[in-house]
Design an enzyme around this catalytic site. Structure first.
Site, PDB file in Angstrom:
ATOM      1  N   GLU A  63       0.821  -1.208   0.000  1.00 47.39           N
ATOM      2  CA  GLU A  63       0.000   0.000   0.000  1.00 47.39           C
ATOM      3  C   GLU A  63       0.855   1.258   0.000  1.00 47.39           C
ATOM      4  O   GLU A  63       0.549   2.234  -0.680  1.00 47.39           O
ATOM      5  CB  GLU A  63      -0.950   0.014   1.202  1.00 47.39           C
ATOM      6  CG  GLU A  63      -2.043  -1.040   1.152  1.00 47.39           C
ATOM      7  CD  GLU A  63      -2.926  -0.913  -0.079  1.00 47.39           C
ATOM      8  OE1 GLU A  63      -2.929   0.154  -0.721  1.00 47.39           O
ATOM      9  OE2 GLU A  63      -3.609  -1.889  -0.409  1.00 47.39           O
ATOM     10  N   ASP A  87      -8.921   6.630  -3.226  1.00 50.48           N
ATOM     11  CA  ASP A  87      -7.672   6.995  -3.882  1.00 50.48           C
ATOM     12  C   ASP A  87      -8.043   7.638  -5.225  1.00 50.48           C
ATOM     13  O   ASP A  87      -9.218   7.876  -5.490  1.00 50.48           O
ATOM     14  CB  ASP A  87      -6.781   5.765  -4.078  1.00 50.48           C
ATOM     15  CG  ASP A  87      -7.284   4.895  -5.206  1.00 50.48           C
ATOM     16  OD1 ASP A  87      -8.521   4.833  -5.382  1.00 50.48           O
ATOM     17  OD2 ASP A  87      -6.469   4.308  -5.929  1.00 50.48           O
ATOM     18  N   TYR A 115      -6.026   7.085   3.535  1.00 51.60           N
ATOM     19  CA  TYR A 115      -6.049   5.989   2.571  1.00 51.60           C
ATOM     20  C   TYR A 115      -5.441   4.710   3.143  1.00 51.60           C
ATOM     21  O   TYR A 115      -6.068   3.647   3.160  1.00 51.60           O
ATOM     22  CB  TYR A 115      -5.344   6.356   1.255  1.00 51.60           C
ATOM     23  CG  TYR A 115      -5.166   5.106   0.427  1.00 51.60           C
ATOM     24  CD1 TYR A 115      -6.230   4.617  -0.313  1.00 51.60           C
ATOM     25  CD2 TYR A 115      -3.993   4.361   0.493  1.00 51.60           C
ATOM     26  CE1 TYR A 115      -6.124   3.419  -0.983  1.00 51.60           C
ATOM     27  CE2 TYR A 115      -3.880   3.163  -0.171  1.00 51.60           C
ATOM     28  CZ  TYR A 115      -4.942   2.695  -0.917  1.00 51.60           C
ATOM     29  OH  TYR A 115      -4.847   1.507  -1.556  1.00 51.60           O
TER      30      TYR A 115
END
Length: 366
Positions: A39, A140, A122
């Site tokens: 991520e 995102d 996020y």
DNA sequence: AAGACGGGGAC
DNA sequence: GTCCCAGTCTT
């Protein structure tokens, strides 16, 4: 005109994802740490760029404890070329904190996660949904674009539209499989609902998409304006036997903590050689005795394009001796070309270093 | 709310 | 060339 039907969109999206998703390394693991690594690497970075870094990273730092006790220098070196180096620093800091406060395991509470360095909205939502099954939507660039088109939200992809998108996603998200839902939204944005040339004919939710029905998918979100400026910089490759002089950039700002050859920007109206002499004087406190052009390298950043002019720089024996003695190893080092590979360098400097390797660097000065 | 922060790839 | 990308932090 009707609004998108949530149940329809959700099931079509998950079906599409099950059959069309890409086989990516981080989709083969359930290790929260590995998910975390992916991520962070994927922030503002394309999948193809991330894959080799992801594999190498997990080899070098297979778990949080290993990462936490590795020197920052090695961590930054593993990140070299990926950009946004604060991500690596923050992961390193977070790993130390996770070892100290949570016994080396990622916490699964939103507040604890969000407080760690590098965990913004996020990444926190991604970890909680993908690794812990919590029904929290991620937003995102992909999700934002998909939702703006689906709901016909005109304008730029900025934070003003955030609340509307979030509210819609709270309804839309799958409670049964929130991690898959979030990834499906991002995958749809990456493969089908792309920024340019969206493939609406292949879209599983085209029947529910307001932008597609109106034929305005190409102008949502509105393109943003950018100005790219050009810069020229000079770089001095200063040699002492088989070693070259490098110095460490300041701990904050652009390319923080990375190493590079001495040099800097050329001022308006200044010649390249004058700029080189000035930078060497300012940064090293010595006078350049001679300079021979070595190589020219272009390197593009997001908002500016830099042309690096590398020179083979020569000092007087006295200055060289002075520099050799007063070198502060925490900021300035003489290293062989082979040792240079262990130092994190900006990509522009890597290009120069590779050139030096390729030509078996040996100045022609008598 | 706006700017800093990298680099590479698609077109 | 231009635009964009599985964002975060600082001011």
């Amino acid at each position: 005109m009707t609004n998108p039907e949530s149940r329809e969109v959700r099931s079509a999206l998950l079906r599409w994802y099950a059959s069309r998703k890409r086989d990516l390394p981080w989709r083969r693991t359930s290790d929260p740490y590995a998910i975390w690594v992916s991520e962070v690497m994927l922030q503002q970075t394309t999948v193809s760029a991330v894959i080799p870094y992801y594999e190498r990273w997990l080899d070098a730092f297979p778990d949080i404890r290993t990462l936490a006790r590795s020197p920052l220098q090695k961590v930054l070196r593993a990140w070299q070329g990926l950009g946004y180096y604060a991500r690596a620093r923050n992961m390193h800091r977070a790993a130390k904190e996770i070892v100290r406060r949570f016994g080396g395991r990622l916490p699964v509470e939103a507040e604890a996660l969000r407080a760690l360095p590098g965990f913004g909205p996020y990444t926190t939502a991604a970890l909680l949904s993908i690794a812990a099954g919590r029904p929290i939507p991620v937003i995102d660039a992909n999700v934002r674009r998909v939702m703006m088109r689906l709901l016909e939200i005109r304008g730029g992809a900025d934070s003003r539209t955030e609340a509307e998108i979030r509210t819609a996603l709270e309804t839309l998200i799958s409670r049964r499989a929130p991690g898959r839902f979030n990834q499906a939204m991002m995958e749809l944005g990456a493969l089908v609902c792309r920024a340019r040339n969206p493939r609406c004919l292949s879209c599983p939710v085209r029947g529910e998409c307001r932008a597609c029905r109106l034929g305005i998918q190409e102008v949502i979100p509105a393109p943003r304006k950018t100005t790219v400026t050009k810069q020229e910089a000079v770089v001095a490759v200063i040699r002492d036997g088989g070693r070259v002089l490098i110095q460490k950039r300041p701990p904050a700002g652009l390319l923080a903590g990375l190493w590079e050859f001495p040099g800097g920007k050329r001022e308006p109206g200044e010649s390249l050689r004058a700029a080189l002499a000035r930078e060497v004087r300012e940064e090293l406190g010595v006078e350049l005795a001679a300079a021979r052009p070595l190589v020219m390298v272009k390197h593009a950043y997001t908002r500016f394009l830099v042309t690096l002019h590398a020179f083979d720089g020569r000092l007087s024996k006295k200055d060289l001796g002075r520099l050799r003695k007063q070198t502060d190893r925490s900021r300035r080092r003489w290293v062989s070309l082979s040792a240079l590979r262990r130092y994190p360098l900006p990509s522009g400097s890597v290009k120069i270093a590779e050139y030096l390797q390729d030509v078996d660097f040996s100045p022609v000065f008598p």
